[in-house]
Write a protein that holds these residues in place. Sequence first.
Motif, PDB file in Angstrom:
ATOM      1  N   PRO A  38     -14.248   3.503  13.040  1.00  0.00           N
ATOM      2  CA  PRO A  38     -14.478   4.957  12.998  1.00  0.00           C
ATOM      3  C   PRO A  38     -15.632   5.319  12.068  1.00  0.00           C
ATOM      4  O   PRO A  38     -15.945   4.584  11.129  1.00  0.00           O
ATOM      5  CB  PRO A  38     -13.150   5.508  12.462  1.00  0.00           C
ATOM      6  N   ASP A  39     -16.252   6.453  12.340  1.00  0.00           N
ATOM      7  CA  ASP A  39     -17.349   6.926  11.496  1.00  0.00           C
ATOM      8  C   ASP A  39     -16.848   7.334  10.113  1.00  0.00           C
ATOM      9  O   ASP A  39     -17.559   7.195   9.117  1.00  0.00           O
ATOM     10  CB  ASP A  39     -18.038   8.149  12.134  1.00  0.00           C
ATOM     11  N   THR A  40     -15.634   7.866  10.081  1.00  0.00           N
ATOM     12  CA  THR A  40     -15.066   8.340   8.822  1.00  0.00           C
ATOM     13  C   THR A  40     -13.609   7.895   8.762  1.00  0.00           C
ATOM     14  O   THR A  40     -12.950   7.703   9.791  1.00  0.00           O
ATOM     15  CB  THR A  40     -15.184   9.871   8.701  1.00  0.00           C
ATOM     16  N   LEU A  41     -13.112   7.718   7.539  1.00  0.00           N
ATOM     17  CA  LEU A  41     -11.765   7.185   7.334  1.00  0.00           C
ATOM     18  C   LEU A  41     -10.908   8.200   6.581  1.00  0.00           C
ATOM     19  O   LEU A  41     -11.420   9.078   5.895  1.00  0.00           O
ATOM     20  CB  LEU A  41     -11.817   5.883   6.533  1.00  0.00           C
ATOM     21  N   GLU A  42      -9.603   8.023   6.698  1.00  0.00           N
ATOM     22  CA  GLU A  42      -8.672   8.781   5.875  1.00  0.00           C
ATOM     23  C   GLU A  42      -8.224   7.877   4.727  1.00  0.00           C
ATOM     24  O   GLU A  42      -7.867   6.723   4.952  1.00  0.00           O
ATOM     25  CB  GLU A  42      -7.456   9.227   6.697  1.00  0.00           C
ATOM     26  N   TYR A  43      -8.262   8.396   3.514  1.00  0.00           N
ATOM     27  CA  TYR A  43      -7.922   7.597   2.337  1.00  0.00           C
ATOM     28  C   TYR A  43      -6.639   8.125   1.706  1.00  0.00           C
ATOM     29  O   TYR A  43      -6.473   9.341   1.528  1.00  0.00           O
ATOM     30  CB  TYR A  43      -9.054   7.654   1.311  1.00  0.00           C
ATOM     31  N   ARG A  44      -5.756   7.195   1.358  1.00  0.00           N
ATOM     32  CA  ARG A  44      -4.522   7.590   0.676  1.00  0.00           C
ATOM     33  C   ARG A  44      -4.865   8.063  -0.732  1.00  0.00           C
ATOM     34  O   ARG A  44      -5.622   7.411  -1.447  1.00  0.00           O
ATOM     35  CB  ARG A  44      -3.547   6.407   0.598  1.00  0.00           C
ATOM     36  N   LYS A  45      -4.291   9.184  -1.113  1.00  0.00           N
ATOM     37  CA  LYS A  45      -4.612   9.773  -2.417  1.00  0.00           C
ATOM     38  C   LYS A  45      -3.655   9.279  -3.492  1.00  0.00           C
ATOM     39  O   LYS A  45      -2.922  10.043  -4.122  1.00  0.00           O
ATOM     40  CB  LYS A  45      -4.595  11.301  -2.314  1.00  0.00           C
ATOM     41  N   VAL A  46      -3.671   7.944  -3.679  1.00  0.00           N
ATOM     42  CA  VAL A  46      -2.777   7.324  -4.661  1.00  0.00           C
ATOM     43  C   VAL A  46      -3.574   6.317  -5.484  1.00  0.00           C
ATOM     44  O   VAL A  46      -4.613   5.816  -5.044  1.00  0.00           O
ATOM     45  CB  VAL A  46      -1.597   6.612  -3.971  1.00  0.00           C
ATOM     46  N   PRO A  47      -3.113   6.004  -6.704  1.00  0.00           N
ATOM     47  CA  PRO A  47      -3.804   4.994  -7.518  1.00  0.00           C
ATOM     48  C   PRO A  47      -3.650   3.597  -6.929  1.00  0.00           C
ATOM     49  O   PRO A  47      -2.805   3.360  -6.055  1.00  0.00           O
ATOM     50  CB  PRO A  47      -3.103   5.109  -8.877  1.00  0.00           C
ATOM     51  N   ILE A  48      -4.460   2.681  -7.395  1.00  0.00           N
ATOM     52  CA  ILE A  48      -4.515   1.327  -6.826  1.00  0.00           C
ATOM     53  C   ILE A  48      -3.160   0.640  -6.835  1.00  0.00           C
ATOM     54  O   ILE A  48      -2.758   0.006  -5.846  1.00  0.00           O
ATOM     55  CB  ILE A  48      -5.543   0.473  -7.600  1.00  0.00           C
ATOM     56  N   HIS A  49      -2.414   0.770  -7.938  1.00  0.00           N
ATOM     57  CA  HIS A  49      -1.152   0.031  -8.031  1.00  0.00           C
ATOM     58  C   HIS A  49      -0.104   0.509  -7.037  1.00  0.00           C
ATOM     59  O   HIS A  49       0.835  -0.221  -6.725  1.00  0.00           O
ATOM     60  CB  HIS A  49      -0.603   0.083  -9.461  1.00  0.00           C
ATOM     61  N   GLU A  50      -0.260   1.724  -6.505  1.00  0.00           N
ATOM     62  CA  GLU A  50       0.662   2.183  -5.479  1.00  0.00           C
ATOM     63  C   GLU A  50       0.542   1.340  -4.212  1.00  0.00           C
ATOM     64  O   GLU A  50       1.493   1.226  -3.435  1.00  0.00           O
ATOM     65  CB  GLU A  50       0.415   3.661  -5.147  1.00  0.00           C
ATOM     66  N   GLY A  51      -0.633   0.755  -4.009  1.00  0.00           N
ATOM     67  CA  GLY A  51      -0.820  -0.133  -2.861  1.00  0.00           C
ATOM     68  C   GLY A  51       0.106  -1.335  -2.944  1.00  0.00           C
ATOM     69  O   GLY A  51       0.662  -1.784  -1.930  1.00  0.00           O
ATOM     70  N   LEU A  52       0.289  -1.885  -4.152  1.00  0.00           N
ATOM     71  CA  LEU A  52       1.205  -3.013  -4.340  1.00  0.00           C
ATOM     72  C   LEU A  52       2.655  -2.572  -4.110  1.00  0.00           C
ATOM     73  O   LEU A  52       3.435  -3.287  -3.473  1.00  0.00           O
ATOM     74  CB  LEU A  52       1.046  -3.597  -5.736  1.00  0.00           C
ATOM     75  N   ILE A  53       3.009  -1.420  -4.651  1.00  0.00           N
ATOM     76  CA  ILE A  53       4.386  -0.919  -4.497  1.00  0.00           C
ATOM     77  C   ILE A  53       4.723  -0.731  -3.023  1.00  0.00           C
ATOM     78  O   ILE A  53       5.799  -1.119  -2.555  1.00  0.00           O
ATOM     79  CB  ILE A  53       4.561   0.391  -5.291  1.00  0.00           C
ATOM     80  N   GLN A  54       3.791  -0.161  -2.251  1.00  0.00           N
ATOM     81  CA  GLN A  54       4.022   0.054  -0.825  1.00  0.00           C
ATOM     82  C   GLN A  54       4.124  -1.273  -0.082  1.00  0.00           C
ATOM     83  O   GLN A  54       5.017  -1.465   0.750  1.00  0.00           O
ATOM     84  CB  GLN A  54       2.907   0.896  -0.212  1.00  0.00           C
ATOM     85  N   THR A  55       3.219  -2.213  -0.371  1.00  0.00           N
ATOM     86  CA  THR A  55       3.227  -3.498   0.323  1.00  0.00           C
ATOM     87  C   THR A  55       4.484  -4.288   0.004  1.00  0.00           C
ATOM     88  O   THR A  55       5.068  -4.927   0.886  1.00  0.00           O
ATOM     89  CB  THR A  55       1.973  -4.312  -0.061  1.00  0.00           C
ATOM     90  N   ALA A  56       4.918  -4.255  -1.272  1.00  0.00           N
ATOM     91  CA  ALA A  56       6.142  -4.967  -1.657  1.00  0.00           C
ATOM     92  C   ALA A  56       7.361  -4.382  -0.961  1.00  0.00           C
ATOM     93  O   ALA A  56       8.330  -5.093  -0.676  1.00  0.00           O
ATOM     94  CB  ALA A  56       6.316  -4.922  -3.169  1.00  0.00           C
ATOM     95  N   SER A  57       7.319  -3.091  -0.666  1.00  0.00           N
ATOM     96  CA  SER A  57       8.418  -2.450   0.065  1.00  0.00           C
ATOM     97  C   SER A  57       8.393  -2.842   1.542  1.00  0.00           C
ATOM     98  O   SER A  57       9.436  -3.079   2.154  1.00  0.00           O
ATOM     99  CB  SER A  57       8.313  -0.935  -0.077  1.00  0.00           C
ATOM    100  N   GLU A  58       7.178  -2.928   2.089  1.00  0.00           N
ATOM    101  CA  GLU A  58       7.037  -3.236   3.514  1.00  0.00           C
ATOM    102  C   GLU A  58       7.183  -4.720   3.822  1.00  0.00           C
ATOM    103  O   GLU A  58       7.770  -5.116   4.838  1.00  0.00           O
ATOM    104  CB  GLU A  58       5.657  -2.742   3.987  1.00  0.00           C
ATOM    105  N   PHE A  59       6.633  -5.572   2.925  1.00  0.00           N
ATOM    106  CA  PHE A  59       6.654  -7.028   3.135  1.00  0.00           C
ATOM    107  C   PHE A  59       7.217  -7.751   1.906  1.00  0.00           C
ATOM    108  O   PHE A  59       6.529  -8.569   1.298  1.00  0.00           O
ATOM    109  CB  PHE A  59       5.242  -7.556   3.411  1.00  0.00           C
ATOM    110  N   PRO A  60       8.454  -7.484   1.490  1.00  0.00           N
ATOM    111  CA  PRO A  60       8.964  -8.082   0.248  1.00  0.00           C
ATOM    112  C   PRO A  60       8.969  -9.606   0.246  1.00  0.00           C
ATOM    113  O   PRO A  60       8.703 -10.234  -0.785  1.00  0.00           O
ATOM    114  CB  PRO A  60      10.385  -7.518   0.138  1.00  0.00           C
ATOM    115  N   ASP A  61       9.251 -10.206   1.408  1.00  0.00           N
ATOM    116  CA  ASP A  61       9.366 -11.664   1.477  1.00  0.00           C
ATOM    117  C   ASP A  61       8.080 -12.353   1.914  1.00  0.00           C
ATOM    118  O   ASP A  61       8.020 -13.587   1.965  1.00  0.00           O
ATOM    119  CB  ASP A  61      10.504 -12.050   2.429  1.00  0.00           C
ATOM    120  N   ARG A  62       7.063 -11.567   2.232  1.00  0.00           N
ATOM    121  CA  ARG A  62       5.770 -12.133   2.633  1.00  0.00           C
ATOM    122  C   ARG A  62       5.095 -12.742   1.415  1.00  0.00           C
ATOM    123  O   ARG A  62       5.080 -12.162   0.329  1.00  0.00           O
ATOM    124  CB  ARG A  62       4.897 -11.022   3.226  1.00  0.00           C
ATOM    125  N   SER A  63       4.538 -13.949   1.573  1.00  0.00           N
ATOM    126  CA  SER A  63       3.858 -14.610   0.463  1.00  0.00           C
ATOM    127  C   SER A  63       2.610 -13.828   0.075  1.00  0.00           C
ATOM    128  O   SER A  63       1.757 -13.534   0.920  1.00  0.00           O
ATOM    129  CB  SER A  63       3.474 -16.037   0.846  1.00  0.00           C
TER     130      SER A  63
END
Length: 570
Positions: free
Chosen positions: A15-40
């Motif tokens: 896409p020409d333009t993107l939508e960005y989540r309005k959260v700090p960097i560490h929230e990315g880890l919190i979300q990923t750990a919730s979505e993929f807790p057992d993923r290496s």
Amino acid sequence: MGKKIWLKQYPPEIPDTLEYRKVPIHEGLIQTASEFPDRSSIHFMGREMNFAALLVDVRKLAAYLQSLGIRKGDRVAVMLPNIPQAVISYYGILLAGGTVVQTNPTYTERELEYQMKDSGAKAIITLNLLYPKVSKILKMTDLENVIVTAVKDALPFPKNLLYPIIEKKKQGMIVSVKHGHNVHLLSKVLKQPAGSLVQYAYDIEEDIALLQYTGGTTGFPKGVMLTHKNLTANAAMCRAWLYKSKRGAEVVLGLLPFFHVYGMTAVMILSVMEGHKMVLLPKFDTEATLKTIQKLRPTLFPGAPTIYIGLLNHPELEKYDLSSIDSCISGSAPLPQEVQQKFEQVTGGKLVEGYGLTESSPVTHANFLWGQKRVPGSIGVPWPDTDSAVFSLETGEELPPGEIGEIAVKGPQVMKGYWKRPEETEQVLRDGWLYTGDLGYMDEDGFFYVVDRKKDMIIAGGFNIYPREVEEVLYEHPAVQEAVIAGVPDPYRGETVKAYIVFKAGMSATEEELNAFTRKHLAGYKVPRLYEFRSELPKTAVGKILRRALVNEEKVRSKAAAENADIDSA
């Protein structure tokens, strides 16, 4: 002009333009750990850590940092190679509310002291092997606490027992650090239950996540202030460019050092944000890297030309299966076309050149990986939401396609400014544009080309080297009257560091003596590889040394040498 003509080159998937989540960097880890807790999340030397476990350790460290008095905005340095603790430290500091100061583990005491003083860091997380160096500069800085870890702490059994023996053989000693007073062992911290954690509100466009040090017009490193928005936006752009990659399914080779912004964004932040597994290697060794690729099957491999060249020149390359590699974006230095072609033949994947700088988190341009036009010698086109233009050095006006001027960029990944340096910030950030200092042009299709650097920075083996810093050290030698540093062509490193020296009357020094002297004060990659002793150096009418004249001399020599080689081979 003023139109993003490169957008017509974009495939439908980007896409020409993107939508960005309005959260700090560490929230990315919190979300990923919730979505993929057992993923290496991390593979290191045979040991795996899933995202749930990574988040637990990050929370423990964050709470401990707060118990030491770290508050929102306080700077905490990380001086580690690519080991799991580097990821834990980075996200732990951010979750505690701190600002990360990335520090090169090869820095000398002089370089480390300067960076700690300038940043005002209150704590540092480092290796046991580096603790003696850190301890010597504590009193000269604002550092109140040192958190120490060891490579063995991240290793599986029995490697964790064997590693200290190997370490002793290499270093001649084992550095033993005890937990107490202002020295803290990370291994003890992570064995404790997590303490309570103060939660902060964030303004992601203003709050500084990272101070990444780079050189400048004064010759002294300065902190680039990168916000949470800068870094998450650039990682999101990278994800959009790699549109064939699948969330939670890729394996990323983590060879680029995380203390450099490219490795930090394109490997660490992207992997955590997307749920990819990082395969960490603390240093580049060709055979170890080839074995790792064959065994662990990485699909994404961000790198630098010297890394790809090193792999391609391994004498037993054909023994290894590199077919898992799908996508590689090369940065830090120009990518030779023959390297690109050979690497793609060997792996079956795609390798393209990208472009960026520390001040833009770092990527601004890249060539397309799949399906679209790729132009040899081009740095590609700007990424989504990124504008780029070429401005005249004489008039300051935007130039039409084909005309050479200074490349400038604009976008959400562009830094907030330089730490405590408003005047230097104003020099490069003008009317919303970041002036890169690189000279180049754009063609009629919107592809950009770099032809030279306005700045004198040397890029050797993917590392940025600033001549003034090396010159300052050489001028401290008692026999040196004048010194100038320039980057000269090197077939492996891209450029290498050459010193031109004029000695004081009646005095002299050998290359070996100067080499030993500079190594006491500079990281190894900054030390000159070549020396030329002269009776005088070219200067302007007002006495300024003409560095560019010396560089041009080297280009003429290289061209003549190449032509003579062609004649001899014929």
